[in-house]
Scaffold this motif. Structure first.
Motif, mmCIF file in Angstrom:
data_model
loop_
_atom_site.group_PDB
_atom_site.id
_atom_site.type_symbol
_atom_site.label_atom_id
_atom_site.label_comp_id
_atom_site.label_asym_id
_atom_site.label_seq_id
_atom_site.Cartn_x
_atom_site.Cartn_y
_atom_site.Cartn_z
ATOM 1 N N GLU A 44 105.318 -20.615 128.601
ATOM 2 C CA GLU A 44 106.348 -21.194 129.117
ATOM 3 C C GLU A 44 106.744 -20.045 130.853
ATOM 4 O OE1 GLU A 44 109.780 -21.696 128.057
ATOM 5 O OE2 GLU A 44 108.476 -22.816 126.660
ATOM 6 N N LYS A 47 105.108 -22.730 133.205
ATOM 7 C CA LYS A 47 106.025 -23.769 133.105
ATOM 8 C C LYS A 47 106.141 -24.529 134.309
ATOM 9 C CE LYS A 47 109.254 -24.913 130.494
ATOM 10 N NZ LYS A 47 110.457 -24.668 130.040
ATOM 11 N N ASN A 49 108.745 -27.211 136.254
ATOM 12 C CA ASN A 49 109.700 -28.268 136.112
ATOM 13 C C ASN A 49 109.621 -28.693 138.403
ATOM 14 O OD1 ASN A 49 110.696 -28.638 133.704
ATOM 15 N ND2 ASN A 49 111.663 -26.776 134.250
ATOM 16 N N GLN A 77 119.142 -32.946 136.312
ATOM 17 C CA GLN A 77 118.312 -32.226 136.669
ATOM 18 C C GLN A 77 119.743 -30.864 137.841
ATOM 19 O OE1 GLN A 77 115.161 -31.735 139.908
ATOM 20 N NE2 GLN A 77 113.887 -30.297 138.806
ATOM 21 N N ASP A 89 114.677 -26.357 132.652
ATOM 22 C CA ASP A 89 114.545 -27.644 132.510
ATOM 23 C C ASP A 89 116.388 -28.670 132.318
ATOM 24 O OD1 ASP A 89 111.993 -26.541 130.610
ATOM 25 O OD2 ASP A 89 112.967 -25.988 129.585
ATOM 26 N N ASP A 90 115.470 -30.099 132.545
ATOM 27 C CA ASP A 90 116.064 -31.127 132.611
ATOM 28 C C ASP A 90 117.406 -30.701 131.259
ATOM 29 O OD1 ASP A 90 115.373 -31.909 134.416
ATOM 30 O OD2 ASP A 90 114.670 -33.497 134.163
#
Length: 140
Positions: A44, A47, A49, A77, A89-90
């Motif tokens: 996490e 991560k 994006n 997004q 996150d999306d």
């Protein structure tokens, strides 16, 4: 009656003297759970994006309209960064309504999100999800 210091000394002495071999078997369980938790936390934390292409308002509106009219899933997004300057996150769901400059997105867990159009960076269509709830309600 014990004061804090004498209670601490008794505890430390008991800890040194007590040898419970039966607890050794639990250390393995603790370590595997602990390492799994650490791995999840690291995943996490690190991560990433990727930044998607900035779409113009007309393109965004077109995608959102098609999502609403054709009951299509979209990934949105937002132009929002977290505290470490990474994109969130999306948001994934279906557009169920629009009012002025705000859209209403129903997520797959039936949550309704209110999103301002000027916060949207990119919209993409997603494949149909067979597990999508059948009772999606639309605003007029």
């Amino acid at each position: 009656m014990y004061d804090d210091e004498s209670a601490r000394e008794i505890f430390l002495e008991a800890k040194r003297e007590y040898k419970d071999r039966g607890m050794m078997k639990w250390i393995g369980f603790y370590l595997s759970d602990h390492t799994a938790l650490l791995a999840k936390d690291n995943q996490e934390r690190y991560k990433h994006n990727p930044q998607k292409e900035q779409q113009d308002l007309e393109t965004i509106s077109d995608y959102l309209s098609q999502s609403y009219l054709n009951d299509l899933r979209v990934a949105i997004q937002l132009e929002v960064l977290d505290s470490e300057h990474r994109y969130l996150d999306d948001l994934i769901g279906k557009v169920i309504g629009q009012k002025e400059t705000r859209i209403y997105l129903q997520t797959e867990d039936a949550e309704i999100l209110h999103i301002e159009l000027d916060q949207i960076r990119n919209v993409t269509f997603l494949a149909a999800n067979k597990l999508w709830p059948k009772d999606v309600q639309r605003d007029a």
